[in-house]
Design a protein around this motif. Structure first.
Motif, PDB file in Angstrom:
ATOM      1  N   GLN A   1      11.995   8.519   5.214  1.00 27.31           N
ATOM      2  CA  GLN A   1      11.332   9.580   4.456  1.00 27.31           C
ATOM      3  C   GLN A   1       9.877   9.251   4.173  1.00 27.31           C
ATOM      4  O   GLN A   1       9.551   8.138   3.797  1.00 27.31           O
ATOM      5  CB  GLN A   1      12.082   9.857   3.140  1.00 27.31           C
ATOM      6  N   CYS A   2       9.041  10.243   4.412  1.00 31.57           N
ATOM      7  CA  CYS A   2       7.653  10.175   3.968  1.00 31.57           C
ATOM      8  C   CYS A   2       7.488  11.313   2.975  1.00 31.57           C
ATOM      9  O   CYS A   2       7.208  12.446   3.359  1.00 31.57           O
ATOM     10  CB  CYS A   2       6.696  10.358   5.142  1.00 31.57           C
ATOM     11  N   PRO A   3       7.722  11.038   1.696  1.00 30.75           N
ATOM     12  CA  PRO A   3       7.650  12.124   0.714  1.00 30.75           C
ATOM     13  C   PRO A   3       6.255  12.730   0.610  1.00 30.75           C
ATOM     14  O   PRO A   3       6.116  13.930   0.356  1.00 30.75           O
ATOM     15  CB  PRO A   3       8.081  11.456  -0.595  1.00 30.75           C
ATOM     16  N   THR A   4       5.253  11.933   0.847  1.00 36.50           N
ATOM     17  CA  THR A   4       3.874  12.386   0.620  1.00 36.50           C
ATOM     18  C   THR A   4       3.380  13.339   1.702  1.00 36.50           C
ATOM     19  O   THR A   4       2.911  14.444   1.404  1.00 36.50           O
ATOM     20  CB  THR A   4       2.929  11.170   0.557  1.00 36.50           C
ATOM     21  N   ALA A   5       3.484  12.918   2.949  1.00 37.02           N
ATOM     22  CA  ALA A   5       2.829  13.688   4.010  1.00 37.02           C
ATOM     23  C   ALA A   5       3.785  14.632   4.738  1.00 37.02           C
ATOM     24  O   ALA A   5       3.345  15.581   5.384  1.00 37.02           O
ATOM     25  CB  ALA A   5       2.177  12.737   5.008  1.00 37.02           C
TER      26      ALA A   5
ATOM     27  N   ASN B   1      10.717   5.992  11.871  1.00 39.29           N
ATOM     28  CA  ASN B   1      10.505   7.375  12.291  1.00 39.29           C
ATOM     29  C   ASN B   1      10.534   8.279  11.071  1.00 39.29           C
ATOM     30  O   ASN B   1      11.592   8.719  10.631  1.00 39.29           O
ATOM     31  CB  ASN B   1      11.580   7.775  13.302  1.00 39.29           C
ATOM     32  N   ASN B   2       9.352   8.539  10.532  1.00 33.84           N
ATOM     33  CA  ASN B   2       9.281   9.454   9.381  1.00 33.84           C
ATOM     34  C   ASN B   2       8.941  10.879   9.847  1.00 33.84           C
ATOM     35  O   ASN B   2       8.611  11.736   9.044  1.00 33.84           O
ATOM     36  CB  ASN B   2       8.290   8.943   8.330  1.00 33.84           C
ATOM     37  N   MET B   3       9.005  11.081  11.152  1.00 35.93           N
ATOM     38  CA  MET B   3       8.877  12.409  11.762  1.00 35.93           C
ATOM     39  C   MET B   3       7.496  13.039  11.548  1.00 35.93           C
ATOM     40  O   MET B   3       7.347  14.253  11.624  1.00 35.93           O
ATOM     41  CB  MET B   3       9.979  13.347  11.233  1.00 35.93           C
TER      42      MET B   3
ATOM     43  N   PRO C   1       0.793  -1.230   0.000  1.00 36.15           N
ATOM     44  CA  PRO C   1       0.000   0.000   0.000  1.00 36.15           C
ATOM     45  C   PRO C   1       0.831   1.288   0.000  1.00 36.15           C
ATOM     46  O   PRO C   1       0.275   2.370   0.064  1.00 36.15           O
ATOM     47  CB  PRO C   1      -0.764  -0.122   1.327  1.00 36.15           C
ATOM     48  N   PHE C   2       2.156   1.177  -0.050  1.00 38.88           N
ATOM     49  CA  PHE C   2       2.988   2.359   0.200  1.00 38.88           C
ATOM     50  C   PHE C   2       3.131   3.270  -1.021  1.00 38.88           C
ATOM     51  O   PHE C   2       3.109   2.813  -2.159  1.00 38.88           O
ATOM     52  CB  PHE C   2       4.371   1.912   0.679  1.00 38.88           C
ATOM     53  N   CYS C   3       3.298   4.579  -0.768  1.00 35.97           N
ATOM     54  CA  CYS C   3       3.521   5.543  -1.852  1.00 35.97           C
ATOM     55  C   CYS C   3       4.888   5.281  -2.489  1.00 35.97           C
ATOM     56  O   CYS C   3       5.789   4.774  -1.831  1.00 35.97           O
ATOM     57  CB  CYS C   3       3.563   6.978  -1.322  1.00 35.97           C
ATOM     58  N   PRO C   4       5.060   5.691  -3.741  1.00 38.00           N
ATOM     59  CA  PRO C   4       6.387   5.563  -4.347  1.00 38.00           C
ATOM     60  C   PRO C   4       7.406   6.363  -3.530  1.00 38.00           C
ATOM     61  O   PRO C   4       7.129   7.479  -3.115  1.00 38.00           O
ATOM     62  CB  PRO C   4       6.209   6.182  -5.740  1.00 38.00           C
ATOM     63  N   GLY C   5       8.551   5.763  -3.286  1.00 37.24           N
ATOM     64  CA  GLY C   5       9.620   6.461  -2.576  1.00 37.24           C
ATOM     65  C   GLY C   5       9.489   6.428  -1.068  1.00 37.24           C
ATOM     66  O   GLY C   5      10.304   7.005  -0.347  1.00 37.24           O
ATOM     67  N   CYS C   6       8.498   5.730  -0.543  1.00 35.42           N
ATOM     68  CA  CYS C   6       8.295   5.686   0.909  1.00 35.42           C
ATOM     69  C   CYS C   6       9.411   4.894   1.593  1.00 35.42           C
ATOM     70  O   CYS C   6       9.779   3.806   1.162  1.00 35.42           O
ATOM     71  CB  CYS C   6       6.947   5.041   1.223  1.00 35.42           C
ATOM     72  N   GLY C   7       9.910   5.436   2.692  1.00 34.86           N
ATOM     73  CA  GLY C   7      10.990   4.781   3.422  1.00 34.86           C
ATOM     74  C   GLY C   7      10.581   3.481   4.091  1.00 34.86           C
ATOM     75  O   GLY C   7      11.434   2.642   4.403  1.00 34.86           O
TER      76      GLY C   7
ATOM     77  N   GLY D   1      -0.991   2.702  11.320  1.00 38.36           N
ATOM     78  CA  GLY D   1      -0.162   3.687  10.627  1.00 38.36           C
ATOM     79  C   GLY D   1       0.404   3.039   9.384  1.00 38.36           C
ATOM     80  O   GLY D   1       0.298   1.821   9.218  1.00 38.36           O
ATOM     81  N   CYS D   2       0.996   3.853   8.506  1.00 38.86           N
ATOM     82  CA  CYS D   2       1.574   3.280   7.284  1.00 38.86           C
ATOM     83  C   CYS D   2       2.621   2.241   7.650  1.00 38.86           C
ATOM     84  O   CYS D   2       2.630   1.127   7.121  1.00 38.86           O
ATOM     85  CB  CYS D   2       2.223   4.378   6.444  1.00 38.86           C
ATOM     86  N   SER D   3       3.496   2.577   8.578  1.00 43.59           N
ATOM     87  CA  SER D   3       4.607   1.683   8.929  1.00 43.59           C
ATOM     88  C   SER D   3       4.107   0.395   9.562  1.00 43.59           C
ATOM     89  O   SER D   3       4.753  -0.647   9.457  1.00 43.59           O
ATOM     90  CB  SER D   3       5.559   2.395   9.885  1.00 43.59           C
TER      91      SER D   3
HETATM   92  S1  SF4 Z   1       1.995   8.648   3.414  1.00 40.93           S
HETATM   93 FE1  SF4 Z   1       4.176   8.713   3.812  1.00 40.93          FE
HETATM   94  S2  SF4 Z   1       4.561   7.057   5.254  1.00 40.93           S
HETATM   95 FE2  SF4 Z   1       2.557   6.676   4.328  1.00 40.93          FE
HETATM   96  S3  SF4 Z   1       2.971   5.334   2.589  1.00 40.93           S
HETATM   97 FE3  SF4 Z   1       2.972   7.425   1.812  1.00 40.93          FE
HETATM   98  S4  SF4 Z   1       5.107   8.036   1.909  1.00 40.93           S
HETATM   99 FE4  SF4 Z   1       4.907   6.237   3.200  1.00 40.93          FE
END
Ligand code: SF4
Ligand SMILES: Cc1ncc(C[n+]2csc(CCOP(=O)(O)OP(=O)(O)O)c2C)c(N)n1
Ligand SMILES: [Mg+2]
Lengths: 278, 380
Positions: free
Chosen positions: A204-208, A125-127, A18-24, A54-56
């Motif tokens: 990194q959470c590039p999206t949020a 920890n994407n802060m 389910p993760f966004c592209p580039g998600c840590g 949470g995403c993680s």
């Molecule tokens: S919102 Fe941020 S933490 Fe969640 S999947 Fe997308 S990039 Fe990853």
């Protein structure tokens, strides 16, 4: 150990990630599974995964071909406590975000470290509160813009790694997703240790987070993580103001104490003997 | 070690009976957090569980206590927690999670006097609706309410049995009076008690969350690769965050597996319900005054009957309905400001007058005399 090459697919269910592209979180997921593979495992049968919300927290659930218990926001560690005490023979691994583990679930985190509960906690920890769209987290850097701190965060972030070490953890390390070599070797080390093990992966959470904080893309965030990482030994020589905005990385503690399950079960043995004597 | 056969006569507190019953039901794990009037359960089990090879933990709060209980259940153990109002509040989110993940576990709520800290050491019966509606979303609760020390023992075992049979959290809704009073209790042979254990899957089974009304439950660490989640999930435990059909299918089954078996779950004690002019619907400590009041009323020639709710939820509709067909008036004594009252009103229909009798504060019970006065007032 057979020299079988690593294939992530072997460890994952056939369910889209389910993760966004580039998600840590994806980096942490694949480094963990590589570490498992390099430690000599060929499947996840010996593991039970536990995560919050949470995403993680979606890293293991339901993606890992293993037992995975997807709990509530902040409650993965208590659930892991019940599992570990009733099944001391399984390896319990907890995945979670910063909000999950050291925001809403902070008290459980401290107490599990204090008890030396034999679980391995991996915190991405994407802060930021990623899943809910980018609200300020207890780990958000001072002055960062988030959806709930439009003028910049006015709070100081929490140092989860040092907190875990102080609370009594058996092993604590922090790396960024830019340091995959160090991250993986720490993951491998922790997999072979006992007691409360904690690895914080600054991610990194590039999206949020990234967009609002002014990053163009995930790559730029990873470079920023790399450039701001300061090894623990170096950090010890720096003044507090020189460390502002830096990410201190390295191993914070490694020590051995009897684990909670061992202590509890030897107490049980004693209690049973006493009854038999009566 | 062999499990102790409890066949003797004891002079137990309700809370002790609850703890001993948990052991008799084969509870292997307890996690709690201190709170009056429930603490004796934790204290008793802290001593007794280790003697039988089980684990008793004091957690950092009630969120952790119930979390650990659900975790232990997934690790294959029968597990319980015990608390009172404020702690029961904190547990609600996880009770919903246990419902959604079909996790057997027992939550003891020893009711005290709220709202909030209220009168913390005093008796109340104000958590009836909380036991039914405490967590969010569409769900169905099972809650049992004892009115004696012996019945606390029996219903604790029943709570475990229902939890295991239906794979759902079960609340034992007791109260400060019943929990703290001591009574002579003769406990039957362990061997004569029915103890139900969850149905386990066969080696190649994969549907742990559906298809069957109550699906088989694996434990973690058994090689089933079970995916447990409180998010909407299909029969295999795979998350579906927006599919309407998967949600409907799951939640309707979770509700149905309890409601469709309400008759088996519901237990009541009835007296004279087919011949009475005035009926009473009561539960918990309050029902003890009802016994006396009925005797006093009969001595005066009144025809009185009662339904005592041993099962609070699902609500014993059938029996209450039956009472409403004969009794033209039904009195509902409760140590709260009307909770069961509305349920009876809903069930009884317009031809029966439903009369509240409420008392709160100081833990002072409704006396037999107050009960009698109400009966006479309604007969006049
Ligand atoms: S919102 Fe941020 S933490 Fe969640 S999947 Fe997308 S990039 Fe990853
Ligand atoms: C009790 C409760 N409060 C709030 C939420 C909403 N919520 C879902 S995920 C989340 C934050 C997740 O942040 P983090 O743990 O850092 O994970 P990330 O998504 O950043 O990986 C919140 C607040 C919830 N699910 N439950
Ligand atoms: Mg986060």
């Amino acid at each position: 150990m057979t020299e079988e090459s690593f294939s992530i697919k072997k460890y994952l269910r056939d369910v889209p990630l389910p993760f966004c592209p580039g998600c840590g979180a994806v980096t942490v997921m694949s480094e963990f599974l590589r570490a498992v593979h390099e430690t000599g495992y060929r499947n996840l049968d010996k593991f039970v995964f536990c995560s919050g919300i949470g995403c993680s927290a979606w890293i293991p659930s339901p993606h890992f071909k293993a037992d995975s218990v997807h709990t509530l926001h902040g409650r993965s560690i208590p659930v892991a406590t019940g599992i570990k005490l009733m099944r001391p023979d399984v390896n319990v691994v907890v995945f979670g975000g910063d909000g999950d583990i050291v925001g809403i679930g902070l008290s459980h985190f401290i107490h599990a470290a204090r008890r030396n509960l034999d679980i391995f906690v991996i915190m991405v920890n994407n802060m930021i509160y990623g899943m809910t769209g980018g609200q300020v987290a207890p780990t958000t850097p001072f002055k960062s813009k988030t959806t709930t701190t439009p003028y910049g965060s006015f709070e100081y972030p929490l140092d989860a790694a040092r907190l875990a070490a102080t609370a009594g953890a058996a092993y604590v390390a922090r790396w960024t997703t830019a340091q995959t070599t160090e991250l993986r070797s720490s993951l491998k080390k922790a997999l072979e240790l006992k007691g409360f093990r904690f690895i914080e992966a600054v991610s990194q959470c590039p999206t949020a987070f990234g967009r609002r904080a002014g990053f163009k893309n995930a790559g730029e965030m990873v470079r920023w993580l790399r450039d701001n990482a300061v090894p623990l030994e170096e950090a010890e020589k720096l003044a507090e103001d020189e460390l502002a905005g830096k990410i201190v990385t390295g191993e914070f503690v490694q020590k051995q104490r009897p684990t909670l399950d061992k202590v509890v079960y030897s107490m049980i043995e004693e209690a049973r003997k006493k009854v038999e004597e009566i | 070690m062999k499990k102790r056969s409890v066949e003797n006569v004891y002079f137990w507190q309700g809370n002790e009976a609850c703890a001993e019953a948990a052991l008799a039901a084969d509870c292997r794990f307890f996690a709690g957090y201190p709170i009056t009037p429930a603490s004796e359960i934790a204290e008793h089990l802290a001593r007794r569980l280790p003697q039988t090879g089980g684990v008793a933990l004091q957690m950092e709060d009630e969120l952790a206590a119930i979390g650990a209980v659900v975790g232990a259940s997934w690790a294959g153990a029968k597990a319980m927690t015990a608390t009172s109002g404020p702690g029961f509040d904190l547990m609600q989110e996880t009770i919903g999670w246990a419902f959604m993940t079909e996790t057997p576990c027992v939550i003891v709520d020893v009711q005290r006097l709220g709202p909030s800290t209220g009168q913390a050491t005093k008796c109340g019966q104000g958590d009836v609706m909380q036991a039914r509606w405490g967590t969010h979303g569409d769900y169905v609760a099972i809650a049992l309410s004892p009115n004696s020390v012996r019945e606390t023992f029996d219903l604790t075992i029943r709570a475990f049995n229902l939890a295991e049979k239906y794979r759902t959290p079960v609340v034992l809704l007791t109260d400060e009076e019943i929990a703290h009073m001591r009574e002579r209790v003769t406990v039957p042979f362990l061997e004569s008690m029915e103890i139900i254990n969850r149905r386990k899957p066969k080696p190649n089974e994969k549907m742990f969350f559906g298809s069957d009304e109550v699906p088989p439950m694996p434990s973690v660490g058994e090689g089933f690769d079970v995916a447990v989640t409180g998010s909407t999930h299909d029969e295999y435990g795979i998350r579906f965050t927006s599919d309407p059909d998967v949600h409907k299918r799951l939640v309707e089954r979770l509700n149905g597996k309890i409601l469709d078996h309400a008759e088996e779950i519901v237990e009541t004690e009835t007296y004279n319900i087919s011949k009475c002019e005035v009926g009473i619907v009561c539960f918990g400590c309050t029902s003890r005054s009802v016994y006396d009041a009925v005797e006093l009323a009969e001595a005066k020639g009144h025809k009185v009957g009662y339904v005592r709710l041993k099962t609070m939820w699902p609500f014993p509709e059938k029996t209450v309905k039956q009472l409403s067909k004969t009794a033209s008036k039904i009195i509902i004594p409760e140590m709260n400001l009307k909770q069961v009252f509305y349920e009876v009103q809903r069930v009884a229909g317009d031809s029966t007058k439903v009369v509240p009798l409420n008392k709160i504060g100081g833990g002072v019970p409704i006396t037999p005399e107050e009960m009698l006065a109400k009966i006479e007032e309604e007969i006049r």
